[in-house]
Design an enzyme around this catalytic site. Structure first.
Site, PDB file in Angstrom:
ATOM      1  N   HIS A 182     -37.736 -43.013 112.632  1.00  0.00           N
ATOM      2  CA  HIS A 182     -38.928 -43.732 113.045  1.00  0.00           C
ATOM      3  C   HIS A 182     -38.579 -44.590 114.256  1.00  0.00           C
ATOM      4  CE1 HIS A 182     -42.167 -46.762 112.785  1.00  0.00           C
ATOM      5  NE2 HIS A 182     -42.823 -45.932 112.002  1.00  0.00           N
TER       6      HIS A 182
ATOM      7  N   LYS B 115     -46.935 -50.608 102.116  1.00  0.00           N
ATOM      8  CA  LYS B 115     -46.854 -49.198 101.741  1.00  0.00           C
ATOM      9  C   LYS B 115     -46.671 -49.010 100.233  1.00  0.00           C
ATOM     10  CE  LYS B 115     -44.711 -47.921 106.172  1.00  0.00           C
ATOM     11  NZ  LYS B 115     -45.806 -47.181 106.792  1.00  0.00           N
TER      12      LYS B 115
ATOM     13  N   ASP C 278     -33.360 -47.068 106.169  1.00  0.00           N
ATOM     14  CA  ASP C 278     -34.790 -47.355 106.323  1.00  0.00           C
ATOM     15  C   ASP C 278     -35.502 -46.801 105.090  1.00  0.00           C
ATOM     16  OD1 ASP C 278     -37.510 -47.198 106.855  1.00  0.00           O
ATOM     17  OD2 ASP C 278     -37.277 -46.502 108.912  1.00  0.00           O
TER      18      ASP C 278
END
Length: 425
Positions: A141, A244, A218
């Site tokens: 990302h 999330k 991550d």
């Protein structure tokens, strides 16, 4: 067949905790929920971007502001004491959730991106030089890729990228070549937000530690969807975001091994992170507070803990099983089309998302068409532009699933995709 027999979790009961799922869509965007054509039930399949928030978490935020709203660590009056205790205990809840030793290893941040930057600036600028290398993957990302890329430019450290093979998995032989005695940091995504690949972070941690390097994992897509044990994977850092995983926006967490965090200098300076200040110098507060400068996101942090408790009541093993069931079902349904390209590993070997393209239909057009069916999906590069360049596409459509989604909602997506194909045929 009942809900409990159809799914690993009681989806019907879970959906009742999310009033937004009862919303009808299709009306005036400028006046949400009030358009004359609001007659299509919402089908929300954009959970890898942001999940929805259950009543319990919303109530927790409201209870803070209505009942004991005060700043933390700054007062001896009752409200401040209550807020401080709740905020500190929220760190304990997060620590237990990921298997950390205690609150000293949990720093609250705004999100995963801020956690990446905290480590890159507080550790990377001090530790990296032209003789060092940082190893990433090609599926990172932008929160990881851009951050370490720019730190590399400032320090002279070389940034290397582990190849992604044709199946959407990391080339671990290539990883073994890249991670060498020059490597100071390995930063890798646990679950790819584009490919759905679940990376072998424990194996990568072993490689890093064999060369006295650290590893940053991550966990933005893994912490919400599966059990996480930072000690078992031997991560030096692990980051994730509350929004999330049923929590509010503006809150996330950085796990760091206490010994490593203790050696690092603060990233931000100001109130609450200091112990003693003179006109000439300052000393820092104990962990984790030395990395939480200023008034923190108090309500969000307390609600973050409430979201974790909500997920733990469901059971993270069950959450993972449900996600994998839906991902495999969506993958299998999409493979019914001979002009749909799916990115990443097979459906039975991925996290709870599927990124794809329909031949002759731009991802943005596809997203717009399925929106007419009340289906919300993501279209774009998903903050993985270099990966999309490698795949040879400018963008992709992405459907991502969570605890309140059903097979029937995936069927609605498939019907909408079928009509989009016909429209552009």
């Amino acid at each position: 067949m009942g809900v409990q027999e159809s799914y690993p979790i009681d989806v019907e009961a879970i959906r009742a905790d999310f009033p937004i799922l009862d919303r009808l869509v299709g009306g005036d965007v400028e006046t949400p929920g009030q358009g004359p054509d609001d007659d299509t039930p919402l089908c929300y399949l954009d959970n890898a971007a942001t999940s929805h928030t259950p009543d319990r978490v919303v109530d927790t935020i409201s209870e803070y502001y209505r009942g004991y709203n005060a700043n933390v660590h700054r007062g001896i009056h009752q409200l401040s004491q209550e807020a401080s205790v709740a905020y500190e205990e929220a760190h304990d809840t997060v620590a237990d959730f990921v298997g950390a030793a205690g609150r000293e290893e949990i720093v609250f941040t705004k999100n995963t991106t801020e956690a990446e930057n905290l480590v890159a600036y507080a550790w990377g600028l001090a530790e990296l030089g032209p003789e060092d290398s940082v190893v990433l993957s090609e599926m990172e990302h932008h929160a990881s890729l851009v951050t370490w890329q720019q730190i590399g430019k400032r320090t002279g450290a070389e940034v290397r990228y582990i190849r992604v093979d044709d199946d959407g998995r990391l080339d671990m032989d290539h990883a073994a070549e890249l991670i060498d005695d020059s490597t100071a940091m390995v930063s890798v995504v646990h679950v790819s937000n584009t490919l759905g690949t679940v990376n072998p972070v424990g194996e990568l941690a072993d490689m890093a530690h064999d060369h006295d390097a650290l590893i940053f994992v991550d966990g933005a897509q893994s912490a919400p969807t599966r059990p996480v044990d930072v000690k078992a994977m031997d991560a030096d850092f692990f980051a994730f975001s509350g929004h999330k995983m049923c929590g509010p926006t503006g809150i996330g967490a950085l796990y760091g091994k206490e010994s490593t965090l203790d050696e690092m200098q603060p990233y931000l300076y100001g109130g609450d992170m200091i112990r003693r200040v003179t006109y000439d110098d300052a000393t820092w507060e104990d962990l984790p507070w030395k990395f939480e400068a200023g008034t923190p996101s108090i309500a969000q942090g307390i609600a973050f803990a409430a979201a974790i408790e909500y997920l733990e009541d469901i059971g993270m093993d069950a959450v993972q099983a449900h996600e994998e069931l839906l991902a495999e079902y969506a993958y299998d349904r999409l493979t019914e089309f001979d002009d749909v390209e799916i990115y990443g590993p097979p459906g039975d070997d991925r996290g709870g998302l599927v990124a794809f393209n329909v031949d002759g239909v731009h991802a943005h057009d596809l997203s717009s068409i399925v929106n007419d069916y009340g289906v919300a999906i993501r279209a774009g590069d998903h903050c993985t532009q270099p990966l999309h360049d490698k795949l040879g596409v400018a963008a992709s459509a992405r459907a991502s699933f969570y605890i309140y989604n059903t097979r029937e909602e995936i069927d609605r997506l498939i019907d909408a995709v079928a009509d989009a194909r016909d429209l552009f045929a």
